[in-house]
Design an enzyme around this catalytic site. Structure first.
Site, mmCIF file in Angstrom:
data_model
loop_
_atom_site.group_PDB
_atom_site.id
_atom_site.type_symbol
_atom_site.label_atom_id
_atom_site.label_comp_id
_atom_site.label_asym_id
_atom_site.label_seq_id
_atom_site.Cartn_x
_atom_site.Cartn_y
_atom_site.Cartn_z
ATOM 1 N N ALA A 106 0.861 -1.179 0.000
ATOM 2 C CA ALA A 106 0.000 0.000 0.000
ATOM 3 C C ALA A 106 0.900 1.233 0.000
ATOM 4 O O ALA A 106 2.048 1.163 0.458
ATOM 5 C CB ALA A 106 -0.879 -0.010 1.237
ATOM 6 N N GLY A 149 0.751 -4.995 0.913
ATOM 7 C CA GLY A 149 -0.419 -5.050 0.035
ATOM 8 C C GLY A 149 -0.115 -5.705 -1.302
ATOM 9 O O GLY A 149 -1.009 -6.274 -1.937
ATOM 10 N N GLU A 152 -0.515 -9.243 -0.694
ATOM 11 C CA GLU A 152 -1.951 -9.494 -0.466
ATOM 12 C C GLU A 152 -2.736 -9.475 -1.780
ATOM 13 O O GLU A 152 -3.645 -10.291 -1.988
ATOM 14 C CB GLU A 152 -2.496 -8.448 0.508
ATOM 15 N N GLU A 172 4.510 -5.165 7.289
ATOM 16 C CA GLU A 172 3.750 -4.127 7.985
ATOM 17 C C GLU A 172 4.196 -3.935 9.426
ATOM 18 O O GLU A 172 4.145 -2.827 9.964
ATOM 19 C CB GLU A 172 2.244 -4.447 7.944
HETATM 20 N N1 CAA Z 1 4.652 3.226 -0.522
HETATM 21 C C1 CAA Z 1 5.087 4.386 -1.048
HETATM 22 N N2 CAA Z 1 6.271 4.523 -1.679
HETATM 23 C C2 CAA Z 1 7.057 3.438 -1.767
HETATM 24 C C3 CAA Z 1 6.654 2.181 -1.267
HETATM 25 C C4 CAA Z 1 5.399 2.102 -0.624
HETATM 26 N N3 CAA Z 1 4.917 0.954 -0.133
HETATM 27 N N4 CAA Z 1 7.649 1.301 -1.494
HETATM 28 C C5 CAA Z 1 8.604 1.964 -2.154
HETATM 29 N N5 CAA Z 1 8.261 3.263 -2.316
HETATM 30 C C6 CAA Z 1 9.007 4.312 -2.975
HETATM 31 C C7 CAA Z 1 10.156 4.785 -2.111
HETATM 32 O O1 CAA Z 1 9.705 5.714 -1.126
HETATM 33 C C8 CAA Z 1 11.073 5.393 -3.120
HETATM 34 O O2 CAA Z 1 10.557 6.662 -3.487
HETATM 35 P P1 CAA Z 1 11.565 7.961 -3.519
HETATM 36 O O3 CAA Z 1 12.512 7.649 -4.636
HETATM 37 O O4 CAA Z 1 10.643 9.085 -3.809
HETATM 38 O O5 CAA Z 1 12.223 8.013 -2.194
HETATM 39 C C9 CAA Z 1 10.874 4.489 -4.347
HETATM 40 O O6 CAA Z 1 9.634 3.810 -4.137
HETATM 41 C C10 CAA Z 1 11.948 3.447 -4.477
HETATM 42 O O7 CAA Z 1 12.037 2.748 -3.246
HETATM 43 P P2 CAA Z 1 13.424 2.488 -2.474
HETATM 44 O O8 CAA Z 1 14.381 3.609 -2.728
HETATM 45 O O9 CAA Z 1 13.105 2.182 -1.066
HETATM 46 O O10 CAA Z 1 13.919 1.186 -3.269
HETATM 47 P P3 CAA Z 1 14.875 0.037 -2.713
HETATM 48 O O11 CAA Z 1 15.219 -0.797 -3.907
HETATM 49 O O12 CAA Z 1 15.988 0.604 -1.925
HETATM 50 O O13 CAA Z 1 13.974 -0.817 -1.694
HETATM 51 C C11 CAA Z 1 11.942 -1.933 -1.023
HETATM 52 C C12 CAA Z 1 12.860 -1.520 -2.188
HETATM 53 C C13 CAA Z 1 12.662 -2.962 -0.150
HETATM 54 C C14 CAA Z 1 10.694 -2.570 -1.633
HETATM 55 C C15 CAA Z 1 11.570 -0.708 -0.189
HETATM 56 O O14 CAA Z 1 11.118 0.318 -1.043
HETATM 57 C C16 CAA Z 1 10.507 -0.940 0.846
HETATM 58 O O15 CAA Z 1 10.789 -1.496 1.895
HETATM 59 N N6 CAA Z 1 9.263 -0.490 0.569
HETATM 60 C C17 CAA Z 1 8.165 -0.561 1.514
HETATM 61 C C18 CAA Z 1 7.634 -1.977 1.629
HETATM 62 C C19 CAA Z 1 6.531 -2.029 2.648
HETATM 63 O O16 CAA Z 1 6.719 -1.729 3.802
HETATM 64 N N7 CAA Z 1 5.311 -2.428 2.215
HETATM 65 C C20 CAA Z 1 4.162 -2.517 3.068
HETATM 66 C C21 CAA Z 1 3.323 -1.284 2.938
HETATM 67 S S1 CAA Z 1 2.003 -1.231 4.112
HETATM 68 C C22 CAA Z 1 0.797 -2.215 3.475
HETATM 69 O O17 CAA Z 1 0.904 -2.703 2.372
HETATM 70 C C23 CAA Z 1 -0.422 -2.384 4.332
HETATM 71 C C24 CAA Z 1 -1.401 -3.377 3.854
HETATM 72 O O18 CAA Z 1 -1.464 -4.475 4.333
HETATM 73 C C25 CAA Z 1 -2.369 -3.058 2.820
#
Ligand code: CAA
Length: 298
Positions: A106, A149, A152, A172
């Protein structure tokens, strides 16, 4: 050629907003799958695929945010899925992302400042269920990250295929929250309680091979051939009776949440109901006559 391309245009697509062309993916010099573009959106790409153009293909397309699932993306997805539901040519739908990310979850930036009252009152994430409401078989083709998400959404699909470098996880907990779109429910049903607990409580990711070992995915393919392999599977599914596929899918998905006795009873009734269809008669007659069945979806 022109008429076959015309047949691929989704219903409800206005001629002016549609650029249709046919491209053929050449893998190892062998022409395998055709793709034809459909309606245009901000956050997804929509095409038809397969030799008969009867596979709907939706690519999540927010590359800068690793396909983070914002509200606007789900609005696009809902519209595209509804179009595909209505299109009688489409017999199977593939959801995919990019090589780097199926979806990284998400959109954290979008929900960062949300408050309890608005997420509860606004039914936050309720509209994600559009995927599970789809009556046609759905397949997630996962390359790269399927986190939160993203994992999911993949699990909402009927089948998951993974590229070798895919990563699945429910991180999460690291954000101070829990999965909110089925992660604590579908994951244990797919991989077993212990592994699901470990994934949800640590936020650790699993590889494509582990996902295969634990039964989360149906198969693993090389990254660059994943989509063509999935299109081949989807074409095979789309080539069956769409009516019977819908019934079969319903039997598995509904039965999954019932007791074994109730589920088998439900299945039996649906099996009996198949005898009310022309396609059941055709399928069995074709077998007896030693020819290929020609299903009419009736
Ligand atoms: N939401 C918003 N933006 C996100 C995102 C997310 N879930 N995941 C990645 N991005 C964005 C980053 O903020 C970054 O944007 P900027 O360049 O503007 O800073 C861009 O995508 C690239 O990401 P990274 O620089 O972090 O890329 P990376 O290769 O170093 O790492 C990753 C990749 C491991 C996937 C890392 O981005 C990450 O950990 N993302 C979040 C994953 C996460 O926590 N997901 C769960 C979300 S909560 C949820 O989904 C709730 C639910 O149950 C519905």
């Amino acid at each position: 050629m022109a008429s076959s391309i015309a047949r691929t245009i989704f219903r409800g697509v206005t001629q002016g907003s549609t650029t249709n062309f046919l491209r053929t993916a050449a893998i190892s010099g062998v022409q395998q799958s055709s793709y034809s573009t459909g309606k245009s959106y901000d956050n997804i790409l929509v095409e038809t695929a397969g030799e008969k153009n009867n596979v709907g293909l939706i690519r999540l397309n927010r590359p800068k945010a690793l396909n983070a699932l914002c509200n606007a993306l789900f609005d696009d997805l809902e519209d595209a899925l509804n179009d595909m539901e209505k299109n009688p040519e489409i017999g199977c739908i593939i959801l995919t992302g990019s090589e780097k990310a199926f979806a990284a979850g998400a959109d954290i930036k979008e929900m960062q400042n949300n408050q309890f009252a608005e997420v509860l009152g606004g039914g936050f994430l309720n509209h994600w269920n559009v995927i599970t409401k789809c009556s046609k078989p759905t397949i997630a083709a996962v390359n790269g990250y399927a986190l939160g998400g993203g994992c999911e959404v993949a699990m909402m699909c009927d089948i998951i295929y993974a590229g070798e470098k895919a990563r699945f996880g429910q991180p999460e907990i690291l954000l101070g929250t829990i999965p909110g779109a089925g992660g604590t429910q579908r994951l244990p049903r797919a991989v077993g309680k212990s592994k699901a607990m470990e994934m949800c409580l640590t936020g650790d990711q699993i590889t494509a091979d582990e996902a295969l070992k634990f039964g989360l995915v149906a198969n693993v393919f090389p990254v660059d051939t994943l989509l063509d392999e999935v299109v081949k599977k989807a074409s095979k599914i789309a080539g069956q009776s769409k009516l019977i596929s819908q019934i079969c899918k319903e039997s598995i998905n509904k039965g999954y949440n019932m007791s074994l006795d109730d589920a088998c009873h439900f299945e039996k009734r649906l099996f009996h109901a198949s005898f009310a269809t022309e396609d059941r008669k055709e399928g069995m007659t074709a077998f007896v006559e030693k020819r290929k069945a020609e299903f009419k979806d009736k």
